[in-house]
Design a protein around this motif. Structure first.
Motif, mmCIF file in Angstrom:
data_model
loop_
_atom_site.group_PDB
_atom_site.id
_atom_site.type_symbol
_atom_site.label_atom_id
_atom_site.label_comp_id
_atom_site.label_asym_id
_atom_site.label_seq_id
_atom_site.Cartn_x
_atom_site.Cartn_y
_atom_site.Cartn_z
ATOM 1 N N GLY A 1 33.764 -25.529 -14.379
ATOM 2 C CA GLY A 1 35.210 -26.886 -13.844
ATOM 3 C C GLY A 1 35.087 -27.775 -15.177
ATOM 4 N N MET A 2 34.168 -27.937 -16.359
ATOM 5 C CA MET A 2 34.187 -28.665 -17.356
ATOM 6 C C MET A 2 34.835 -28.094 -18.225
ATOM 7 S SD MET A 2 33.841 -32.118 -16.949
ATOM 8 C CE MET A 2 33.851 -32.638 -18.656
ATOM 9 N N ALA A 3 34.178 -26.910 -18.502
ATOM 10 C CA ALA A 3 35.010 -26.066 -20.078
ATOM 11 C C ALA A 3 36.270 -25.751 -19.486
ATOM 12 C CB ALA A 3 34.143 -24.938 -19.897
ATOM 13 N N TYR A 4 36.346 -25.526 -18.652
ATOM 14 C CA TYR A 4 37.841 -25.768 -18.439
ATOM 15 C C TYR A 4 38.738 -26.555 -18.801
ATOM 16 C CZ TYR A 4 38.119 -20.145 -16.386
ATOM 17 O OH TYR A 4 38.267 -19.663 -16.905
ATOM 18 N N THR B 1 39.305 -5.925 -18.488
ATOM 19 C CA THR B 1 38.659 -4.975 -19.954
ATOM 20 C C THR B 1 37.607 -5.522 -20.048
ATOM 21 O OG1 THR B 1 38.659 -7.261 -21.022
ATOM 22 C CG2 THR B 1 41.249 -5.833 -20.787
ATOM 23 N N SER B 2 36.597 -6.079 -19.412
ATOM 24 C CA SER B 2 34.805 -7.100 -19.230
ATOM 25 C C SER B 2 34.788 -6.827 -20.934
ATOM 26 C CB SER B 2 34.437 -5.170 -19.250
ATOM 27 O OG SER B 2 34.560 -3.786 -17.748
ATOM 28 N N MET B 3 35.803 -7.552 -21.093
ATOM 29 C CA MET B 3 35.351 -8.515 -22.359
ATOM 30 C C MET B 3 34.922 -10.129 -22.181
ATOM 31 S SD MET B 3 38.198 -6.692 -24.725
ATOM 32 C CE MET B 3 37.784 -7.419 -26.153
ATOM 33 N N ASN B 4 34.228 -10.405 -22.883
ATOM 34 C CA ASN B 4 34.458 -12.413 -22.663
ATOM 35 C C ASN B 4 34.520 -13.124 -23.341
ATOM 36 O OD1 ASN B 4 32.944 -14.875 -21.334
ATOM 37 N ND2 ASN B 4 31.265 -14.527 -22.843
ATOM 38 N N PHE B 5 36.152 -13.395 -22.955
ATOM 39 C CA PHE B 5 37.510 -13.645 -24.043
ATOM 40 C C PHE B 5 37.964 -15.236 -23.166
ATOM 41 C CE2 PHE B 5 40.260 -10.657 -22.491
ATOM 42 C CZ PHE B 5 40.295 -11.000 -21.691
ATOM 43 N N GLN B 6 37.521 -15.731 -22.000
ATOM 44 C CA GLN B 6 37.532 -16.887 -21.764
ATOM 45 C C GLN B 6 38.256 -17.601 -21.867
ATOM 46 O OE1 GLN B 6 35.919 -14.522 -20.178
ATOM 47 N NE2 GLN B 6 34.983 -14.780 -18.139
ATOM 48 N N PRO B 7 36.861 -18.251 -22.975
ATOM 49 C CA PRO B 7 37.881 -19.457 -23.615
ATOM 50 C C PRO B 7 38.709 -19.886 -24.346
ATOM 51 C CG PRO B 7 35.439 -19.318 -23.444
ATOM 52 C CD PRO B 7 35.756 -18.303 -23.129
ATOM 53 N N HIS B 8 38.469 -18.749 -25.457
ATOM 54 C CA HIS B 8 40.001 -18.389 -26.622
ATOM 55 C C HIS B 8 41.606 -18.222 -25.935
ATOM 56 C CE1 HIS B 8 35.923 -17.703 -28.498
ATOM 57 N NE2 HIS B 8 36.495 -18.605 -28.645
ATOM 58 N N GLY B 9 40.259 -16.942 -24.700
ATOM 59 C CA GLY B 9 42.362 -16.516 -24.491
ATOM 60 C C GLY B 9 42.314 -17.786 -23.378
ATOM 61 N N LEU B 10 41.832 -18.150 -22.948
ATOM 62 C CA LEU B 10 42.423 -19.395 -22.076
ATOM 63 C C LEU B 10 43.295 -20.978 -22.417
ATOM 64 C CD1 LEU B 10 42.786 -20.389 -18.881
ATOM 65 C CD2 LEU B 10 41.146 -21.958 -19.369
ATOM 66 N N LEU B 11 42.531 -20.372 -24.411
ATOM 67 C CA LEU B 11 43.352 -21.685 -24.841
ATOM 68 C C LEU B 11 44.584 -21.595 -26.030
ATOM 69 C CD1 LEU B 11 42.996 -24.603 -25.981
ATOM 70 C CD2 LEU B 11 42.154 -23.140 -28.430
ATOM 71 N N VAL B 12 44.466 -19.887 -25.992
ATOM 72 C CA VAL B 12 46.096 -18.988 -26.202
ATOM 73 C C VAL B 12 47.042 -19.452 -25.227
ATOM 74 C CG1 VAL B 12 46.947 -17.231 -27.476
ATOM 75 C CG2 VAL B 12 44.938 -18.438 -28.378
#
Lengths: 113, 473
Positions: free
Chosen positions: B315-318, B381-392
């Motif tokens: 939650g905090m990260a988001y 895609t089984s890839m861990n890109f949530q923080p960067h993907g969410l930002l973009v």
């Protein structure tokens, strides 16, 4: 988009190398998209939009083959493309700009000569 | 069906073409689709790649369509359709986030008791995958030498085997697996026919709730029953709660075996290893990774990588990502929505408020789309890109919301149409130059300058008085 003020621009058509290759391929008898792709080695995402541009600029024109011919060949009817008069003129001008074009994809007239 | 077969299937190619056809303006669509389908008939090599080219062609036609604004609106001219589209997209994103196992795992809290002290142990340089990496001989060495750091170490190895008549994915595991995970295994009351025989086999079978429902019709008397697993008898010891298995390997059941059985496996048999860290040892941070070296039997060291199974505070990260995206938004695009000068034809307060509410709804709907959409993509895609993907994703979505808002009529909230280029750069010192758009319902004109100047720094709206109404009716 509309342009309220249009300035006179040179009407001389200058084709990109890709468009000239496609025009040459159609002139050489590769009359439908997939045949142009096979001849030029260009991907579908390049060939078809380029043919739309050429058709929009009245350098080529398209026509569907009749259903009876397609039925006889047991395949779906194709859309064929042909050079218009201005297309032929533009292609001739392009030969001066790209001299190797005619040797890369020889047209039937050149082969018969 | 293998991916190669799937990519080569005709229905997939037609589905790609039909999807691309939606981008083509309506009047040209059927002919466009007929041409591509006819061409596809001749393609023998990489037909899927051929079909993907249709999107470029469709986009070209959309951009160059004589239909006003056809290239940008995608049918979202009306504010209600726009909100409906975003709401559907948000609902689909959230639905997928709770349906896709990997996405759901990231949303729901950890099912493991005291997950901060749980660690996944992998061979050095091979962590984070779905493939077993630790040979059983190294697991035994870890279990013997690392008792001062771990209260328990468990081993499991996924395999396909026959349970009674069905082919199941079974984890061959050490007996303490569920004790280490602290997963409560519900020992359902044995049914009349399910009494344990006196000579009960030592091997215990634990079923997942999904497998218990699918293969055993949720039989409440399954516990205690002896089943044949890969030709060997095993007694069903319990069923674990739904969604409580989030470790690598999809499992229908777990075959818990004692040390003697595990020791009989070939020493190079690789599996996954879990460890529960002693509370006296420094606790790792959530999502932490660290290295572990254990003296090997043959001399030297066996090297491992440990990763904590505790998740950070998502939650905090988001929230911080949303905050950063808002900061970056002001760098990437102007935040001003334009000048809407008040005059006697200007909208009343209620209409102005409606415009702001419309923008707020768009911004609110964008949040679940971006957050859940990133999770869905990461899961697919089984890839861990949530923080960067969410930002973009958020920056792009906020930008779209602002651009869309600027291109709408402040009265009816419909997208403006008929863009007209006015003037040229050489006119800059005499008058403004740029693009003029018009509301199709005759509410006014929008002037968008190409370059901000002192006389026209941002887009400006001009209301048309009712006398123009006859032109638009």
């Amino acid at each position: 988009m509309l342009h309220r003020y249009n300035l006179p621009v040179a009407l001389e058509a200058k084709l990109s190398h890709t468009a000239a290759i496609i025009l040459q391929a159609i002139h050489a008898g590769h009359g439908y998209g997939f045949s142009v792709m096979e001849m030029t080695g260009l991907p579908s995402g390049t060939v078809y939009p380029a043919m739309r541009r050429l058709e929009r600029d009245s350098l080529i024109r398209s026509s569907w083959e009749s259903q009876s011919i397609a039925d006889a060949g047991q395949r779906p009817p194709r859309k064929y493309y042909k050079l218009t008069r201005s297309g032929k003129a533009t292609l001739e001008a392009s030969h001066k700009r790209y001299p190797l074009l005619a040797r890369l994809i020889p047209s039937p007239e050149a082969e018969n000569a | 069906m293998t991916p190669a077969h799937w990519l080569g299937s005709a229905p997939l190619h037609l589905a790609i073409l039909r999807t691309a056809a939606w981008l083509v303006p309506g009047p040209q669509r059927s002919e466009w689709f007929a041409e591509w389908r006819a061409e596809l008939w001749y393609v023998e090599r990489s037909p899927a790649v051929f079909c993907l080219g249709a999107f470029r062609d469709a986009f070209w036609l959309r951009r160059n369509s004589p239909t006003p604004n056809a290239c940008h609106t995608f049918g979202l001219e009306s504010p209600s359709r726009c909100i409906l589209f975003l709401a559907v997209l948000a609902a689909v994103s959230m639905f997928l986030a709770f349906r896709l196992p990997l996405a759901r795992d990231m949303i729901l809290p950890s099912p493991y008791g005291d997950a901060r002290n749980l660690a996944m142990i992998s061979a050095e340089g091979r962590s984070g995958g779905q493939i077993p990496t630790v040979p059983i001989e190294q697991f035994q060495s870890l279990a013997n030498r690392m008792q001062h750091r771990f209260t328990g170490l468990a081993f499991y190895r996924p395999m396909q085997t026959r349970v009674q008549t069905a082919e199941l994915s079974v984890g061959l595991a050490s007996a303490n697996l569920f004790d280490v995970l602290q997963i409560p295994v519900s020992s359902l009351a044995p049914g009349p026919g399910g009494r344990q025989p006196a000579g009960q086999p030592a091997t215990r079978l634990i079923l997942s709730r999904a497998a218990w429902r699918k293969y055993f019709d949720a039989d409440p008397g399954i516990v205690g029953r002896v089943l044949e697993v890969g030709g060997q008898p095993a007694v069903v010891a319990g069923v674990i709660p739904a969604n409580s298995w989030r470790l690598p390997g999809r499992m229908d059941a777990w075959l818990l075996q004692d040390e003697a059985h595990l020791a009989a496996l070939p020493p190079r048999t690789e599996g996954f290893v879990l460890g529960r860290i002693r509370t006296s040892v420094t606790q790792p941070q959530p999502d932490a990774r660290w290295r572990l070296s254990v003296p090997a039997e043959q001399g030297g060291y066996d090297r491992f990588e440990c990763s904590s199974l505790a998740y950070g505070n998502a939650g905090m990260a988001y929230l911080s990502t949303i905050f950063v995206s808002l900061l970056l938004l002001s760098i990437t695009t102007p935040l001003a929505l334009g000048e809407y000068p008040a005059n006697r034809h200007s909208p009343t307060g209620a209409i102005g408020l409606r415009r702001w509410i419309f923008l707020a709804i768009k911004l609110v709907l964008i949040l679940p789309i971006a957050c859940c959409g990133t999770l869905d993509l990461a899961a697919i895609t089984s890839m861990n890109f949530q923080p960067h993907g969410l930002l973009v994703g958020l920056i792009l979505a906020w930008r779209w919301a602002l651009i869309d808002q600027r291109q709408r009529c402040p009265v009816c909230l419909r997208l403006l149409s008929n863009p007209t280029r006015i003037g040229g750069p050489s006119h800059m010192f005499l008058e403004w130059y740029g693009t003029e758009l018009i509301c199709a319902r005759g509410h006014g004109l929008l002037y968008v300058p190409e370059i901000p100047t002192s006389c026209c720094s941002m887009q400006r709206w001009q209301y048309l008085d009712p006398s123009w109404g006859s032109l638009f009716s």
